[in-house]
Motif scaffolding. Structure first.
Motif, PDB file in Angstrom:
ATOM      1  N   TYR A  24      13.487  24.516  15.354  1.00  9.88           N
ATOM      2  CA  TYR A  24      12.837  23.417  16.056  1.00  9.88           C
ATOM      3  C   TYR A  24      12.709  22.189  15.165  1.00  9.88           C
ATOM      4  O   TYR A  24      12.189  22.262  14.048  1.00  9.88           O
ATOM      5  CB  TYR A  24      11.453  23.851  16.545  1.00  9.88           C
ATOM      6  N   ALA A  25      13.218  21.082  15.667  1.00  7.67           N
ATOM      7  CA  ALA A  25      13.012  19.783  15.036  1.00  7.67           C
ATOM      8  C   ALA A  25      11.689  19.222  15.535  1.00  7.67           C
ATOM      9  O   ALA A  25      11.388  19.275  16.730  1.00  7.67           O
ATOM     10  CB  ALA A  25      14.156  18.840  15.389  1.00  7.67           C
ATOM     11  N   MET A  26      10.920  18.681  14.613  1.00  9.02           N
ATOM     12  CA  MET A  26       9.648  18.077  14.986  1.00  9.02           C
ATOM     13  C   MET A  26       9.893  16.799  15.789  1.00  9.02           C
ATOM     14  O   MET A  26      10.953  16.178  15.703  1.00  9.02           O
ATOM     15  CB  MET A  26       8.833  17.763  13.736  1.00  9.02           C
ATOM     16  N   GLY A  27       8.877  16.386  16.532  1.00 15.47           N
ATOM     17  CA  GLY A  27       9.007  15.157  17.310  1.00 15.47           C
ATOM     18  C   GLY A  27       9.219  13.933  16.439  1.00 15.47           C
ATOM     19  O   GLY A  27       9.732  12.911  16.912  1.00 15.47           O
ATOM     20  N   ASN A  28       8.868  14.037  15.161  1.00 15.97           N
ATOM     21  CA  ASN A  28       9.037  12.954  14.194  1.00 15.97           C
ATOM     22  C   ASN A  28      10.264  13.154  13.296  1.00 15.97           C
ATOM     23  O   ASN A  28      10.383  12.527  12.247  1.00 15.97           O
ATOM     24  CB  ASN A  28       7.791  12.855  13.308  1.00 15.97           C
TER      25      ASN A  28
ATOM     26  N   GLU B  32      16.576  36.795  13.892  1.00 15.67           N
ATOM     27  CA  GLU B  32      15.163  37.156  14.005  1.00 15.67           C
ATOM     28  C   GLU B  32      14.243  36.122  13.338  1.00 15.67           C
ATOM     29  O   GLU B  32      13.054  36.349  13.199  1.00 15.67           O
ATOM     30  CB  GLU B  32      14.932  38.521  13.354  1.00 15.67           C
ATOM     31  N   VAL B  33      14.828  34.993  12.958  1.00 16.49           N
ATOM     32  CA  VAL B  33      14.080  33.962  12.250  1.00 16.49           C
ATOM     33  C   VAL B  33      13.893  32.729  13.140  1.00 16.49           C
ATOM     34  O   VAL B  33      14.825  32.294  13.821  1.00 16.49           O
ATOM     35  CB  VAL B  33      14.799  33.539  10.951  1.00 16.49           C
ATOM     36  N   VAL B  34      12.687  32.171  13.125  1.00 16.84           N
ATOM     37  CA  VAL B  34      12.384  30.915  13.797  1.00 16.84           C
ATOM     38  C   VAL B  34      12.003  29.910  12.710  1.00 16.84           C
ATOM     39  O   VAL B  34      11.111  30.168  11.904  1.00 16.84           O
ATOM     40  CB  VAL B  34      11.223  31.062  14.798  1.00 16.84           C
ATOM     41  N   ALA B  35      12.689  28.759  12.659  1.00 19.89           N
ATOM     42  CA  ALA B  35      12.481  27.788  11.588  1.00 19.89           C
ATOM     43  C   ALA B  35      12.049  26.437  12.147  1.00 19.89           C
ATOM     44  O   ALA B  35      12.394  26.062  13.275  1.00 19.89           O
ATOM     45  CB  ALA B  35      13.757  27.625  10.766  1.00 19.89           C
ATOM     46  N   PHE B  36      11.309  25.689  11.311  1.00 23.73           N
ATOM     47  CA  PHE B  36      10.807  24.372  11.686  1.00 23.73           C
ATOM     48  C   PHE B  36      11.072  23.380  10.551  1.00 23.73           C
ATOM     49  O   PHE B  36      10.920  23.718   9.378  1.00 23.73           O
ATOM     50  CB  PHE B  36       9.292  24.413  11.926  1.00 23.73           C
ATOM     51  N   GLY B  37      11.443  22.130  10.915  1.00 26.47           N
ATOM     52  CA  GLY B  37      11.644  21.128   9.890  1.00 26.47           C
ATOM     53  C   GLY B  37      11.733  19.731  10.465  1.00 26.47           C
ATOM     54  O   GLY B  37      11.769  19.544  11.688  1.00 26.47           O
ATOM     55  N   ASP B  38      11.805  18.739   9.539  1.00 20.13           N
ATOM     56  CA  ASP B  38      11.813  17.349   9.994  1.00 20.13           C
ATOM     57  C   ASP B  38      12.754  16.433   9.224  1.00 20.13           C
ATOM     58  O   ASP B  38      13.050  15.336   9.680  1.00 20.13           O
ATOM     59  CB  ASP B  38      10.400  16.760   9.908  1.00 20.13           C
TER      60      ASP B  38
ATOM     61  N   LEU C 152       6.729  22.086   5.126  1.00 20.00           N
ATOM     62  CA  LEU C 152       5.336  21.643   5.044  1.00 20.00           C
ATOM     63  C   LEU C 152       5.173  20.172   5.417  1.00 20.00           C
ATOM     64  O   LEU C 152       4.710  19.846   6.496  1.00 20.00           O
ATOM     65  CB  LEU C 152       4.782  21.901   3.642  1.00 20.00           C
ATOM     66  N   ASP C 153       5.557  19.259   4.531  1.00 21.38           N
ATOM     67  CA  ASP C 153       5.325  17.832   4.757  1.00 21.38           C
ATOM     68  C   ASP C 153       6.108  17.319   5.965  1.00 21.38           C
ATOM     69  O   ASP C 153       7.311  17.524   6.076  1.00 21.38           O
ATOM     70  CB  ASP C 153       5.728  17.042   3.515  1.00 21.38           C
ATOM     71  N   GLY C 154       5.386  16.689   6.884  1.00 23.77           N
ATOM     72  CA  GLY C 154       6.019  16.181   8.097  1.00 23.77           C
ATOM     73  C   GLY C 154       6.268  17.247   9.139  1.00 23.77           C
ATOM     74  O   GLY C 154       6.779  16.941  10.224  1.00 23.77           O
ATOM     75  N   THR C 155       5.877  18.477   8.836  1.00 27.28           N
ATOM     76  CA  THR C 155       6.151  19.596   9.755  1.00 27.28           C
ATOM     77  C   THR C 155       4.865  20.380  10.011  1.00 27.28           C
ATOM     78  O   THR C 155       4.207  20.200  11.021  1.00 27.28           O
ATOM     79  CB  THR C 155       7.254  20.497   9.179  1.00 27.28           C
ATOM     80  N   LEU C 156       4.502  21.266   9.087  1.00 28.67           N
ATOM     81  CA  LEU C 156       3.262  22.028   9.258  1.00 28.67           C
ATOM     82  C   LEU C 156       2.040  21.169   8.958  1.00 28.67           C
ATOM     83  O   LEU C 156       1.009  21.293   9.625  1.00 28.67           O
ATOM     84  CB  LEU C 156       3.270  23.244   8.323  1.00 28.67           C
ATOM     85  N   LEU C 157       2.173  20.292   7.960  1.00 31.89           N
ATOM     86  CA  LEU C 157       1.061  19.428   7.576  1.00 31.89           C
ATOM     87  C   LEU C 157       1.024  18.179   8.440  1.00 31.89           C
ATOM     88  O   LEU C 157       2.064  17.636   8.804  1.00 31.89           O
ATOM     89  CB  LEU C 157       1.189  19.001   6.115  1.00 31.89           C
TER      90      LEU C 157
ATOM     91  N   ALA D  57       5.373  16.288  17.575  1.00 33.66           N
ATOM     92  CA  ALA D  57       5.274  15.828  16.191  1.00 33.66           C
ATOM     93  C   ALA D  57       4.272  16.640  15.373  1.00 33.66           C
ATOM     94  O   ALA D  57       3.428  17.367  15.909  1.00 33.66           O
ATOM     95  CB  ALA D  57       4.880  14.348  16.176  1.00 33.66           C
ATOM     96  N   ASN D  58       4.362  16.482  14.059  1.00 33.88           N
ATOM     97  CA  ASN D  58       3.460  17.203  13.159  1.00 33.88           C
ATOM     98  C   ASN D  58       2.000  16.861  13.414  1.00 33.88           C
ATOM     99  O   ASN D  58       1.128  17.735  13.316  1.00 33.88           O
ATOM    100  CB  ASN D  58       3.829  16.922  11.695  1.00 33.88           C
ATOM    101  N   ASN D  59       1.707  15.608  13.748  1.00 37.99           N
ATOM    102  CA  ASN D  59       0.319  15.223  14.014  1.00 37.99           C
ATOM    103  C   ASN D  59      -0.201  15.783  15.333  1.00 37.99           C
ATOM    104  O   ASN D  59      -1.409  15.704  15.611  1.00 37.99           O
ATOM    105  CB  ASN D  59       0.176  13.704  14.016  1.00 37.99           C
TER     106      ASN D  59
END
Length: 292
Positions: free
Chosen positions: A246-250, A225-231, A20-25, A265-267
């Motif tokens: 996937y690593a976020m741009g931040n 079968e999983v796709v993950a996102f984080g920062d 969530l924080d820094g990623t989806l939000l 990035a998240n923004n």
């Protein structure tokens, strides 16, 4: 930054796991309209969505208005799994992987010895309490204030410890994490998600990745079968476990090294960018070829 590489996406993903924080939000803690639409489109395409966060369950209101049919959250870095669609908007715990209070006491002593000046907080399923010198969260007014040893002794089976937090006023964040793992890594799991020297301590073997793996096994979903996102560092194990990540741009450098791809990035709605590509591929895969 270059655009995400579409060819790295799996053809038929079954689950999206997103921090969530820094990623989806976004940085203002909102969920953009584009992201809300992308999450809903993923579910419509048959791709399940899990929120996987270091946040405690009581801080999940930030996404409660955007849950739609995706409502499972892995909270507190894997210590608690919550169904956000139940519990009157607060969520209902469906799995708890607590931190043994005796092990936590040993961790506290080890860190007091290795890093004098460390202060502690104790996260339970229903409360957040902290030592006098620990910087309190504005989200948690009315916390019980006492030394960590006393707070841990007050834990019960009905209100177990899910996480201990350790704050140091002068150490660099990554240096503090390395020091703690060296001093007490045999007792518990250590990670961090804050830009400050704030460590998050869970039961040995408890992480976003291990709990996500348990939840996926219950559903017959493989890591491929999983796709993950984080920062941040608390996402590293999850990103390494997922078939596509996937690593976020931040993102923190360790996260970039662990992930199989990068997004913006998240923004800039980096999660939505990838989900839109996933959904487009899923729809293309379901199209029947023209036989004329």
């Amino acid at each position: 930054m270059t655009s995400p590489i579409e060819s790295s996406l799996p053809a038929r993903p079954r689950l999206i796991a997103t921090d969530l924080d820094g990623t989806l939000l976004r940085d203002d803690k909102t969920v953009s309209e584009r992201t809300v639409a992308a999450l809903a489109a993923a579910e419509e395409a048959g791709i399940e969505v899990f929120f996987v966060t270091g946040r405690p369950a009581r801080w999940m209101g930030v996404v409660s208005d955007h849950v739609h049919r995706h409502g499972l959250a892995i909270c507190a870095n894997g210590a608690v799994v919550v169904d956000l669609r139940a519990g009157g908007g607060v969520g209902e715990a469906v799995m708890v992987r607590g931190l043994d209070p005796d092990a936590a006491l040993d961790v506290v002593q080890a860190l007091r010895d290795a890093a004098p000046g460390t202060s502690f907080a104790v996260e339970k399923t229903t409360s957040f309490d902290h030592e006098p010198d620990y910087p309190p969260f504005v989200n948690d007014p009315g916390s019980h204030i006492a030394v960590a040893e006393k707070l841990l002794q007050e834990a019960t089976d009905k209100d177990p410890v899910i996480k201990v937090l350790a704050n140091h006023p002068t150490l660099a964040p990554d240096a503090f994490l390395t020091l703690a793992r060296t001093a007490a890594g045999h007792l518990a799991s250590f990670t961090r998600s804050s830009p400050t020297a704030l460590l998050e301590i869970s039961g040995l073997g408890v992480s976003k990745a291990s709990t996500l793996a348990l939840c996926c096994a219950e559903r017959g979903i493989s890591s491929d079968e999983v796709v993950a996102f984080g920062d941040m560092p608390n996402d590293v194990e999850m990103l390494a476990w997922a078939g596509s990540s996937y690593a976020m741009g931040n993102a923190h450098p360790d996260v970039i090294a662990a992930a199989s791809g990068r997004t913006v990035a998240n923004n800039e709605d980096g999660v939505a960018v990838i989900i839109e590509q996933l959904v487009a591929r899923a729809r293309d895969a379901l199209q029947v070829p023209d036989t004329d």
